[in-house]
Design a protein around this motif. Structure first.
Motif, PDB file in Angstrom:
ATOM      1  N   GLY A  98       0.818  -1.216   0.000  1.00 57.77           N
ATOM      2  CA  GLY A  98       0.000   0.000   0.000  1.00 57.77           C
ATOM      3  C   GLY A  98       0.843   1.253   0.000  1.00 57.77           C
TER       4      GLY A  98
ATOM      5  N   PHE B 250       1.005   3.187  -3.628  1.00 48.05           N
ATOM      6  CA  PHE B 250       0.215   4.427  -3.667  1.00 48.05           C
ATOM      7  C   PHE B 250       0.967   5.625  -3.086  1.00 48.05           C
ATOM      8  CE2 PHE B 250      -3.093   1.038  -3.163  1.00 48.05           C
ATOM      9  CZ  PHE B 250      -3.637   1.158  -4.428  1.00 48.05           C
TER      10      PHE B 250
ATOM     11  N   TYR C   5      -5.800   9.426   0.415  1.00 47.24           N
ATOM     12  CA  TYR C   5      -7.200   9.277   0.002  1.00 47.24           C
ATOM     13  C   TYR C   5      -7.651   7.834   0.221  1.00 47.24           C
ATOM     14  CZ  TYR C   5     -11.269   8.546  -2.956  1.00 47.24           C
ATOM     15  OH  TYR C   5     -12.504   8.178  -3.413  1.00 47.24           O
ATOM     16  N   ALA C   6      -8.756   7.682   0.914  1.00 42.98           N
ATOM     17  CA  ALA C   6      -9.366   6.368   1.169  1.00 42.98           C
ATOM     18  C   ALA C   6      -8.420   5.416   1.913  1.00 42.98           C
ATOM     19  CB  ALA C   6      -9.858   5.733  -0.127  1.00 42.98           C
ATOM     20  N   GLY C   7      -7.424   5.987   2.564  1.00 37.15           N
ATOM     21  CA  GLY C   7      -6.519   5.156   3.367  1.00 37.15           C
ATOM     22  C   GLY C   7      -5.546   4.331   2.545  1.00 37.15           C
ATOM     23  N   LYS C   8      -5.262   4.789   1.296  1.00 34.87           N
ATOM     24  CA  LYS C   8      -4.447   3.967   0.401  1.00 34.87           C
ATOM     25  C   LYS C   8      -3.103   3.558   0.990  1.00 34.87           C
ATOM     26  CE  LYS C   8      -4.912   6.709  -3.122  1.00 34.87           C
ATOM     27  NZ  LYS C   8      -4.723   7.352  -4.428  1.00 34.87           N
ATOM     28  N   VAL C   9      -2.379   4.517   1.595  1.00 33.13           N
ATOM     29  CA  VAL C   9      -1.050   4.177   2.123  1.00 33.13           C
ATOM     30  C   VAL C   9      -1.107   3.760   3.600  1.00 33.13           C
ATOM     31  CG1 VAL C   9       0.239   5.613   0.503  1.00 33.13           C
ATOM     32  CG2 VAL C   9      -0.497   6.595   2.690  1.00 33.13           C
ATOM     33  N   CYS C  10      -2.319   3.494   4.107  1.00 35.67           N
ATOM     34  CA  CYS C  10      -2.530   3.176   5.515  1.00 35.67           C
ATOM     35  C   CYS C  10      -2.004   4.284   6.429  1.00 35.67           C
ATOM     36  CB  CYS C  10      -1.933   1.822   5.893  1.00 35.67           C
ATOM     37  SG  CYS C  10      -2.848   0.442   5.189  1.00 35.67           S
TER      38      CYS C  10
ATOM     39  N   MET D 133      -6.374   6.050   8.301  1.00 38.32           N
ATOM     40  CA  MET D 133      -7.007   5.268   7.234  1.00 38.32           C
ATOM     41  C   MET D 133      -7.926   6.119   6.358  1.00 38.32           C
ATOM     42  SD  MET D 133      -5.498   2.418   7.550  1.00 38.32           S
ATOM     43  CE  MET D 133      -6.323   1.524   6.245  1.00 38.32           C
TER      44      MET D 133
END
Lengths: 212, 300
Positions: free
Chosen positions: B151, B155, B184-189, B246
């Motif tokens: 992730g 991303f 965005y949307a927790g892509k990279v945590c 997240m």
């Protein structure tokens, strides 16, 4: 916080309609796993696990860590939902092909999948925090595995029986609403003020060196 | 002389501990973030993630199932001697990685990029990645193992070759937009650790960004006051995005912004961003000249 509802799998249309954007739930029943390779092969090559998709109707986006015990039984070592947005190219087609009412993953999906979910009456659930250790304990039984030799332990399809699996939250409802897209608009609206605070001139653009 | 089997043992344990423990500085930073967040979803994301780390520590589970790219960052001294010479480090890393994968401490994740074939042991051309620097004056070998999740790498990687006229405004615009997109949307945590490389060649620039994200303890600032100022300004700006753990509504999109700089071409202004996820996995094995191994999660 209100008690977290547990929804039985496969979900009914009524279940799906009753779920609100942002609501946290757990699920119990049968689900199947997969990630990029399942999406690509199902649509490009028409190769997919030969299961009854009416009964096993929840698609869990994950590449679990699996261990085979000495008696041959498979155990989940950890299962952390993977980023669903990567599958957006094939997401809508897969939802329509298998009439999926429940997707579970990480992040979100795009407008095409939102439209497909609206058509079939489905929702998308996104993970809460990192919870692979709790989730693995909620997998009560590994029923089956498909394409293990071809795709390996991470990309193949596992059939799990889960109990109070989650919690996850409703990131896309069956009306086409997306929790994260709303948030993204809020973040975007803050950018001009943030850029100003950083001393970036209004209308700033990078030097252009290519033909337009 | 450090023996080959000692090196393999140290690498295996470092990557195993890396995969099963959350580094103490990361845990402290997440606990501080938890105190700041008020949105119920943001709070829940952090509570669940900290519980998950506790569970993996107690039960030898994994901090995250995506053990990702296996990497070893190695420091050696001027007097360090290895049985078989320094050329054996690659095969030692391969052996340690394959063993950790066979024992389910690493997920078999590395595949051929074109055939997508998975050898099942995380070993192949270029992986595991090892990097050796000779920056010590003793006879030790220090190995930092970092299993880096997909992730954050997939991303959270950005590069832009800018020009002197683009200036500091360009650097800041690029980095804050990268943070917004990556989270965005927790892509990279998130909360993520954002590494920023400025200057050098393209590859050095990205390498600086990656090392700034992975190898610096939370809270440590750059010694160059200009770099440290940028770190502070960008960190504070990230907290105004309204993005939390997240990708939820919150404050802590990032735990730290770590900048590194290198001199560059007078015509160029390269900038790279590389994110590390909230679990920030890394563990260190220190081998002294007599072959004694000491493991730690604390960075200096």
């Amino acid at each position: 916080m209100a008690e977290i509802r547990d929804i039985k799998l496969p979900m009914t249309e009524e279940d799906v309609k009753s779920l609100k954007l942002g609501e946290m739930i757990t699920v119990s029943g049968l689900l199947f796993t997969g990630r990029s390779r399942l999406h690509i092969r199902a649509i490009e090559d028409n190769i997919y696990p030969p299961i009854d998709y009416e009964k096993i109707n929840c698609f869990f986006h994950v590449g679990p860590v699996m261990r085979q015990e000495e008696d041959g039984e498979w155990k989940v070592v950890s299962c952390e939902p993977t980023s669903s947005i990567r599958f957006e190219r094939y997401g809508a087609d897969v939802v329509r092909k298998f009439k999926l009412r429940t997707l579970i993953g990480k992040t979100t999906m795009g407008p095409a999948t939102a439209q497909a979910l609206k058509e079939v009456g489905g929702i998308y659930l996104s993970k809460i925090g990192l919870s692979g250790n709790a989730l693995k304990d909620q997998v009560k039984k590994v029923h089956d595995v498909y394409f293990l030799d071809e795709l390996g332990k991470t990309e193949c399809t596992w059939i799990y029986e889960v109990d109070h699996f989650g919690p996850f939250f409703v990131a896309m409802d069956s009306e086409g609403n997306n929790y994260f897209e709303d948030l993204a608009k809020e973040a975007e609206s803050k950018m001009p003020e943030i850029e100003k605070d950083l001393g970036i001139p209004a209308g700033y653009d990078y030097t252009e060196v290519n033909a337009k | 002389m450090i023996r080959r089997e000692t090196i393999v043992e140290a690498m295996y344990n470092a990557i195993r501990l890396g995969a099963t423990k959350m580094p103490p500085d990361i845990r402290r930073a997440l606990q501080n973030a938890l105190k700041e967040e008020t949105d119920p979803m943001a709070v829940k994301h952090l509570e669940v993630s900290l519980q998950n780390a506790d569970m993996s520590e107690k039960g030898n589970g994994l901090v995250c199932a995506d053990t990702g790219f296996p990497m070893y960052f190695i420091h050696a001294g001027a007097k360090t001697q290895l049985e078989g010479g320094f050329g054996i480090l690659k095969e030692c890393a391969e052996e340690a990685t394959a063993r950790a994968t066979a024992e389910c401490f690493l997920r078999p994740t590395m595949v051929h990029p074109l055939t997508r074939k998975n050898p099942g042991n995380n070993v192949g051309p270029g992986m595991p990645k090892i990097e050796v620097v000779f920056d010590r004056d003793d006879d030790s070998l220090e190995i930092l193992a970092a299993p880096k999740g997909g992730g954050s790498e997939i991303f959270g990687t950005f590069y832009r070759m800018m020009f002197p006229a683009d200036g500091e405004a360009g650097i800041k615009k690029f980095v804050i937009e990268c943070i917004k997109d990556a989270c965005y949307a927790g892509k990279v945590c998130p909360p993520a650790i954002i590494g920023v490389g400025i200057g050098g060649t393209a590859d050095l620039c990205m390498s600086m960004a990656k090392k700034a994200a992975l190898l610096r303890p939370i809270g440590k600032k750059h010694t160059d006051p200009e770099a440290a100022r940028l770190e502070k300004e960008l960190y504070e700006a990230s907290r105004k995005l309204g993005i939390g753990p997240m990708g939820s509504r919150g404050i802590n999109a990032v735990l730290a912004v770590n900048v590194d700089v290198a001199v560059t071409h007078t015509a160029a202004l390269p900038v790279a961003v590389n994110a590390q996820c909230m679990v920030g996995r890394r563990w260190i094995a220190k081998i002294d000249g007599n072959g004694n191994i000491d493991y730690t999660g604390e960075m200096e």
